[in-house]
Motif scaffolding. Structure first.
Motif, PDB file in Angstrom:
ATOM      1  N   ASN A  96      20.532  68.088  54.232  1.00 42.11           N
ATOM      2  CA  ASN A  96      21.648  68.058  53.280  1.00 42.11           C
ATOM      3  C   ASN A  96      21.926  66.648  52.789  1.00 42.11           C
ATOM      4  OD1 ASN A  96      22.055  70.811  53.343  1.00 42.11           O
ATOM      5  ND2 ASN A  96      23.522  70.700  55.028  1.00 42.11           N
ATOM      6  N   ARG A  97      21.777  65.635  53.643  1.00 39.64           N
ATOM      7  CA  ARG A  97      21.977  64.237  53.211  1.00 39.64           C
ATOM      8  C   ARG A  97      20.995  63.863  52.102  1.00 39.64           C
ATOM      9  NH1 ARG A  97      20.934  60.341  57.674  1.00 39.64           N
ATOM     10  NH2 ARG A  97      21.230  58.823  56.030  1.00 39.64           N
ATOM     11  N   TYR A  98      19.728  64.147  52.322  1.00 42.01           N
ATOM     12  CA  TYR A  98      18.714  63.784  51.328  1.00 42.01           C
ATOM     13  C   TYR A  98      18.831  64.648  50.070  1.00 42.01           C
ATOM     14  CZ  TYR A  98      16.421  60.666  54.588  1.00 42.01           C
ATOM     15  OH  TYR A  98      16.145  59.620  55.428  1.00 42.01           O
ATOM     16  N   ARG A  99      19.214  65.919  50.202  1.00 46.56           N
ATOM     17  CA  ARG A  99      19.381  66.792  49.044  1.00 46.56           C
ATOM     18  C   ARG A  99      20.560  66.331  48.192  1.00 46.56           C
ATOM     19  NH1 ARG A  99      21.543  72.554  49.954  1.00 46.56           N
ATOM     20  NH2 ARG A  99      23.314  71.187  50.201  1.00 46.56           N
ATOM     21  N   ASP A 100      21.673  65.970  48.862  1.00 45.43           N
ATOM     22  CA  ASP A 100      22.843  65.506  48.109  1.00 45.43           C
ATOM     23  C   ASP A 100      22.543  64.211  47.378  1.00 45.43           C
ATOM     24  OD1 ASP A 100      24.231  67.709  48.995  1.00 45.43           O
ATOM     25  OD2 ASP A 100      25.302  66.628  50.600  1.00 45.43           O
ATOM     26  N   PHE A 109      24.165  59.466  38.831  1.00 44.44           N
ATOM     27  CA  PHE A 109      24.878  58.505  39.671  1.00 44.44           C
ATOM     28  C   PHE A 109      23.866  57.560  40.334  1.00 44.44           C
ATOM     29  CE2 PHE A 109      27.738  62.178  39.617  1.00 44.44           C
ATOM     30  CZ  PHE A 109      28.916  61.569  39.213  1.00 44.44           C
ATOM     31  N   THR A 110      24.302  56.338  40.596  1.00 46.34           N
ATOM     32  CA  THR A 110      23.424  55.350  41.246  1.00 46.34           C
ATOM     33  C   THR A 110      24.079  54.779  42.499  1.00 46.34           C
ATOM     34  OG1 THR A 110      24.340  53.597  39.846  1.00 46.34           O
ATOM     35  CG2 THR A 110      22.310  54.691  39.090  1.00 46.34           C
ATOM     36  N   ASP A 111      24.929  55.549  43.138  1.00 44.15           N
ATOM     37  CA  ASP A 111      25.662  55.034  44.291  1.00 44.15           C
ATOM     38  C   ASP A 111      25.341  55.782  45.593  1.00 44.15           C
ATOM     39  OD1 ASP A 111      26.799  57.399  43.531  1.00 44.15           O
ATOM     40  OD2 ASP A 111      28.873  56.741  43.822  1.00 44.15           O
ATOM     41  N   GLN A 115      19.797  54.345  47.702  1.00 40.79           N
ATOM     42  CA  GLN A 115      19.529  53.795  46.378  1.00 40.79           C
ATOM     43  C   GLN A 115      18.410  52.747  46.404  1.00 40.79           C
ATOM     44  OE1 GLN A 115      20.828  54.955  43.522  1.00 40.79           O
ATOM     45  NE2 GLN A 115      19.419  53.596  42.470  1.00 40.79           N
ATOM     46  N   ASN A 116      18.484  51.786  47.234  1.00 42.30           N
ATOM     47  CA  ASN A 116      17.486  50.710  47.257  1.00 42.30           C
ATOM     48  C   ASN A 116      16.411  50.934  48.318  1.00 42.30           C
ATOM     49  OD1 ASN A 116      18.849  49.334  45.215  1.00 42.30           O
ATOM     50  ND2 ASN A 116      20.199  48.334  46.703  1.00 42.30           N
ATOM     51  N   ILE A 117      16.436  52.078  48.970  1.00 41.72           N
ATOM     52  CA  ILE A 117      15.503  52.349  50.067  1.00 41.72           C
ATOM     53  C   ILE A 117      14.398  53.305  49.628  1.00 41.72           C
ATOM     54  CG2 ILE A 117      15.301  53.240  52.421  1.00 41.72           C
ATOM     55  CD1 ILE A 117      18.273  52.518  52.778  1.00 41.72           C
ATOM     56  N   LEU A 118      14.770  54.427  48.983  1.00 40.46           N
ATOM     57  CA  LEU A 118      13.807  55.468  48.617  1.00 40.46           C
ATOM     58  C   LEU A 118      13.857  55.766  47.125  1.00 40.46           C
ATOM     59  CD1 LEU A 118      14.372  58.092  51.460  1.00 40.46           C
ATOM     60  CD2 LEU A 118      12.411  56.593  51.200  1.00 40.46           C
ATOM     61  N   GLU A 119      12.702  56.128  46.610  1.00 39.45           N
ATOM     62  CA  GLU A 119      12.610  56.630  45.237  1.00 39.45           C
ATOM     63  C   GLU A 119      12.869  58.137  45.256  1.00 39.45           C
ATOM     64  OE1 GLU A 119      12.085  54.732  42.513  1.00 39.45           O
ATOM     65  OE2 GLU A 119      12.094  52.974  43.801  1.00 39.45           O
ATOM     66  N   ASN A 120      12.855  58.741  44.082  1.00 38.41           N
ATOM     67  CA  ASN A 120      13.079  60.189  43.985  1.00 38.41           C
ATOM     68  C   ASN A 120      12.008  60.967  44.745  1.00 38.41           C
ATOM     69  OD1 ASN A 120      15.355  59.828  42.470  1.00 38.41           O
ATOM     70  ND2 ASN A 120      14.378  60.276  40.505  1.00 38.41           N
ATOM     71  N   GLU A 121      10.762  60.523  44.659  1.00 41.38           N
ATOM     72  CA  GLU A 121       9.668  61.207  45.361  1.00 41.38           C
ATOM     73  C   GLU A 121       9.865  61.145  46.884  1.00 41.38           C
ATOM     74  OE1 GLU A 121       6.515  63.611  45.465  1.00 41.38           O
ATOM     75  OE2 GLU A 121       7.391  62.845  43.618  1.00 41.38           O
ATOM     76  N   ASN A 125      10.187  64.340  49.436  1.00 41.43           N
ATOM     77  CA  ASN A 125       9.345  64.470  50.647  1.00 41.43           C
ATOM     78  C   ASN A 125      10.190  64.585  51.910  1.00 41.43           C
ATOM     79  OD1 ASN A 125       6.976  64.429  49.178  1.00 41.43           O
ATOM     80  ND2 ASN A 125       6.718  62.205  49.376  1.00 41.43           N
ATOM     81  N   ALA A 126      11.279  63.820  51.983  1.00 38.49           N
ATOM     82  CA  ALA A 126      12.163  63.888  53.153  1.00 38.49           C
ATOM     83  C   ALA A 126      12.823  65.265  53.250  1.00 38.49           C
ATOM     84  CB  ALA A 126      13.217  62.792  53.080  1.00 38.49           C
ATOM     85  N   GLN A 127      13.224  65.826  52.097  1.00 41.20           N
ATOM     86  CA  GLN A 127      13.816  67.168  52.106  1.00 41.20           C
ATOM     87  C   GLN A 127      12.821  68.200  52.615  1.00 41.20           C
ATOM     88  OE1 GLN A 127      16.012  68.451  48.520  1.00 41.20           O
ATOM     89  NE2 GLN A 127      15.820  66.314  47.848  1.00 41.20           N
ATOM     90  N   LYS A 128      11.574  68.101  52.152  1.00 35.37           N
ATOM     91  CA  LYS A 128      10.540  69.043  52.602  1.00 35.37           C
ATOM     92  C   LYS A 128      10.317  68.932  54.107  1.00 35.37           C
ATOM     93  CE  LYS A 128       7.924  69.224  48.302  1.00 35.37           C
ATOM     94  NZ  LYS A 128       6.653  68.862  47.634  1.00 35.37           N
ATOM     95  N   GLN A 129      10.262  67.697  54.603  1.00 35.40           N
ATOM     96  CA  GLN A 129      10.008  67.482  56.029  1.00 35.40           C
ATOM     97  C   GLN A 129      11.147  68.019  56.893  1.00 35.40           C
ATOM     98  OE1 GLN A 129       7.150  66.234  57.385  1.00 35.40           O
ATOM     99  NE2 GLN A 129       8.041  66.825  59.329  1.00 35.40           N
TER     100      GLN A 129
END
Length: 193
Positions: A96-100, A109-111, A115-121, A125-129
């Motif tokens: 839920n954290r990664y999905r939100d 939103f950019t907050d 934000q500065n750790i992961l890209e959209n991809e 991938n984190a959601q799938k895992q």
């Protein structure tokens, strides 16, 4: 003189063995009598005990083990089910954290916290895992629950078998007629009544 000595020695040893055999037979008769007396004290076979035990475990995990008297298994049942449920909840929270965060990025939103750790991809991938980990944890929870039921059923079945306490292990000496030597071995005897 040696011939008389040998005859008397054989006579004495034979008498001792005969006497020992008589004592051994009387001990066996007493043990048979006490075992038949104990046989009447045994509980009768209850064909519904395994089904009842499985039903109790299905209603409340660990209750079937308590019904069978295997109290030491109850913490194992709850440790297995509890650990797998904890993993379900933990992986669902992370999913839920990664999905939100991904939804917030799609909304413009950019907050978000990544934000500065992961890209959209990376968020995808984190959601799938985490979803895959949650599904495996759900399967493990169901497996522990079913194992709890099967264990209670099998334990109740096995408690109704009559296992003799007289399992004896005796040394065995047999002459080998081909080689002329004595073969040594151990014999394990089971008595099925």
């Amino acid at each position: 003189m040696t011939r008389n000595f040998l005859y008397s020695l054989v006579f004495i040893l034979g008498g001792c063995l005969f006497t020992f055999g008589q004592v051994q037979d009387s001990l066996e008769i007493k043990s048979v009598m006490t075992s038949t007396e104990d046989a009447f004290k045994l509980d009768l076979y209850d064909p519904l005990a395994p089904a009842r035990s499985a039903f109790y475990s299905a209603i409340l995990p660990g209750l079937g083990q308590a019904y069978n008297g295997s109290y030491w298994k109850i913490p194992l049942v709850y440790a297995g089910i509890g650990t797998s449920l904890y993993l379900v909840i933990q992986n669902d929270t992370e999913y839920n954290r990664y999905r939100d965060a991904y939804k917030r990025r799609l909304a413009g939103f950019t907050d978000d916290e990544f934000q500065n750790i992961l890209e959209n991809e990376g968020l995808i991938n984190a959601q799938k895992q985490f979803r895959q980990n949650k599904e495996f944890a759900i399967l493990a929870t169901v497996a522990f629950y079913l194992f709890n039921i099967v264990d209670a059923n099998v334990d109740a079945h096995l408690r109704q078998f009559d296992v003799s306490k007289d399992l004896s292990l005796k040394p065995n000496f047999e002459p080998n007629y081909l080689s002329g030597n004595i073969d040594y071995g151990l014999t394990l005897n089971f008595k099925f009544n």
